[in-house]
Design a protein around this motif. Structure first.
Motif, PDB file in Angstrom:
ATOM      1  N   GLU A 253      35.109  40.815  46.807  1.00  0.00           N
ATOM      2  CA  GLU A 253      33.914  40.808  47.910  1.00  0.00           C
ATOM      3  C   GLU A 253      34.767  40.343  49.198  1.00  0.00           C
ATOM      4  OE1 GLU A 253      29.910  37.877  48.766  1.00  0.00           O
ATOM      5  OE2 GLU A 253      30.937  37.848  46.793  1.00  0.00           O
ATOM      6  N   GLY A 254      34.343  40.775  50.070  1.00  0.00           N
ATOM      7  CA  GLY A 254      34.625  40.498  51.358  1.00  0.00           C
ATOM      8  C   GLY A 254      35.901  41.521  51.959  1.00  0.00           C
ATOM      9  N   THR A 255      36.080  42.298  50.928  1.00  0.00           N
ATOM     10  CA  THR A 255      37.240  43.429  51.386  1.00  0.00           C
ATOM     11  C   THR A 255      36.505  44.820  51.811  1.00  0.00           C
ATOM     12  OG1 THR A 255      38.818  42.470  50.038  1.00  0.00           O
ATOM     13  CG2 THR A 255      39.087  44.688  50.737  1.00  0.00           C
ATOM     14  N   GLY A 256      36.253  45.104  53.054  1.00  0.00           N
ATOM     15  CA  GLY A 256      35.499  46.299  53.328  1.00  0.00           C
ATOM     16  C   GLY A 256      36.375  47.586  52.766  1.00  0.00           C
ATOM     17  N   VAL A 257      35.534  48.653  52.760  1.00  0.00           N
ATOM     18  CA  VAL A 257      36.357  50.154  52.549  1.00  0.00           C
ATOM     19  C   VAL A 257      36.047  50.845  53.646  1.00  0.00           C
ATOM     20  CG1 VAL A 257      36.133  52.240  50.851  1.00  0.00           C
ATOM     21  CG2 VAL A 257      35.846  49.872  50.010  1.00  0.00           C
ATOM     22  N   HIS A 258      37.128  51.624  54.071  1.00  0.00           N
ATOM     23  CA  HIS A 258      37.331  52.360  55.374  1.00  0.00           C
ATOM     24  C   HIS A 258      36.539  53.744  54.979  1.00  0.00           C
ATOM     25  CE1 HIS A 258      38.755  54.845  58.381  1.00  0.00           C
ATOM     26  NE2 HIS A 258      39.168  54.151  59.077  1.00  0.00           N
ATOM     27  N   PRO A 259      35.772  53.933  55.905  1.00  0.00           N
ATOM     28  CA  PRO A 259      34.684  55.188  55.838  1.00  0.00           C
ATOM     29  C   PRO A 259      35.658  56.532  55.078  1.00  0.00           C
ATOM     30  CG  PRO A 259      34.243  54.220  57.761  1.00  0.00           C
ATOM     31  CD  PRO A 259      35.495  53.689  57.354  1.00  0.00           C
ATOM     32  N   ALA A 260      36.826  56.589  55.499  1.00  0.00           N
ATOM     33  CA  ALA A 260      37.663  58.022  55.178  1.00  0.00           C
ATOM     34  C   ALA A 260      37.941  57.842  53.723  1.00  0.00           C
ATOM     35  CB  ALA A 260      38.798  57.830  56.168  1.00  0.00           C
TER      36      ALA A 260
END
Length: 362
Positions: A159-166
């Motif tokens: 939790e708290g680690t975003g995922v880049h759209p690519a």
């Protein structure tokens, strides 16, 4: 791999950390991605990945204790397979079975051929399965049956680690391709344990990984490695034994759920694009362990499958905005199903060829 648990203290005291994912050091300088020299080739096998991507060699050996085959594969637009725990043996069992040897290549066929050489029974090893009865190269010649159950994990396990759209798009492209080939997408979610359980057990084991390395003058080690060594020395034997048991229990729970729900699981290889060279050093002058914290998003999807020991491969399925940095997708199979993993990888390679892509000319 950089799964990290942190205390509430601002210093590094009480922080459990693991090895990093950048191929940079004060002593030897910065390794750079051939696709974009401003970016890292990943790590810890970043030099191997950069060499294969640049055409210096057709394949290179790499080791993976938390993503160090798959992460350089993603950063450098390569194929990177982490085999099932024990399939490829080392001189000793690496970090309680979290680590394994493998290879970085440009094509699935090269990976299969290399695995045919490496996957041999080692009678002197602590544990080693029999040599596979049929070759992985031959598996590529077998037509892949439709109807596989394909699961997906696109939200970060931490939790708290975003995922880049690519990175999310790499998964979407892969799922569309597999679905169009007649495979079934399933909504079942992999029941991962609470992140702090997994991270704590993983890092306790991984921090001890350097225990066999002796140094004539430890004070000459680079600051972040010296900090890692200090963190490892603070782990008592009881905590270590608990972590060994806990990782085995977590592995069993995850693999049992995987077998019941999926034939294959698709995830991003990394949660981010390849970071810019030197980015991992932010804040490291005040706290050397920040170097590991900064590389955290690179390994959130890969490290869990070092705990489970399952085979996992990163494929260069996508590029950011078409011409940007390579973006890998990770595909995970059940233990000992490298044959299926390679068959699916080959089908994706045929459907979305990557071998003809060339590095930008400056």
């Amino acid at each position: 791999m950089a799964l990290v648990t942190t205390s509430k203290e601002p210093s590094s005291k009480g922080r459990a950390v693991t090895a990093g994912q950048q191929a940079e050091s004060d002593a030897l300088g910065i390794s750079r991605s051939p696709w974009d020299p401003d970016r890292t080739p990943g790590g810890s096998s970043g030099g191997a990945g950069a060499a294969v991507a640049a055409g210096m060699a057709p394949l290179a050996h790499a080791e993976d204790g938390g993503g160090s085959i798959r992460i350089p594969a993603s950063c450098n637009g390569l194929v990177g397979l982490k085999p099932t725990r024990g399939l490829v043996t080392n001189g000793t069992v690496a970090v309680e079975g979290l680590g394994t040897s493998g290879m970085l290549t440009r094509t699935v066929a090269d990976t299969a051929a290399a695995l045919d050489v490496l996957a041999r029974h080692d009678p002197a090893a602590w544990w080693s399965p029999p040599t596979p009865s049929s070759s992985f190269t031959a598996a590529l010649e077998t037509e892949l049956s439709a109807g596989l159950r394909i699961g997906a994990l696109t939200d970060s396990p931490i939790e708290g680690t975003g995922v880049h759209p690519a990175c999310a798009e790499a998964v979407a492209v892969t799922l569309r391709t597999l679905e169009s080939a007649g495979h079934h997408l399933v909504d079942t979610r992999l029941p991962l344990p609470p992140a702090d359980e997994l991270v704590s057990a993983f890092t306790t084991l991984w921090n001890i990984g350097g225990s066999g390395n002796e140094f004539a003058d430890p004070d000459r080690i680079e600051p972040h490695n010296r900090a890692l060594r200090a963190a490892a020395r603070s782990i008592d034997s009881w905590s270590y034994a608990e972590a060994v048991q806990h990782t085995q229990q977590l592995s069993r729970r995850i693999v049992e759920a995987f077998l019941a729900g999926f034939d294959l699981l698709v995830t991003p290889t990394m949660a981010c694009l390849p970071p810019h060279a030197g980015a991992w050093r932010a804040g490291a002058e005040d706290d050397p362990l920040m170097a590991l914290v900064n590389s955290y998003p690179m390994g959130v999807f890969t490290s869990v499958f070092n705990v489970t020991g399952q085979p996992a491969i990163s494929l260069p399925i996508h590029h950011d905005r078409g011409t940007g940095p390579p973006v890998g997708v990770q595909i995970v199979a059940a233990p000992w199903r490298e044959d299926l993993l390679l068959q699916v990888s080959r089908a994706l390679e045929v459907a979305r060829p990557w071998a003809g892509r060339r590095l930008p000319v400056s």
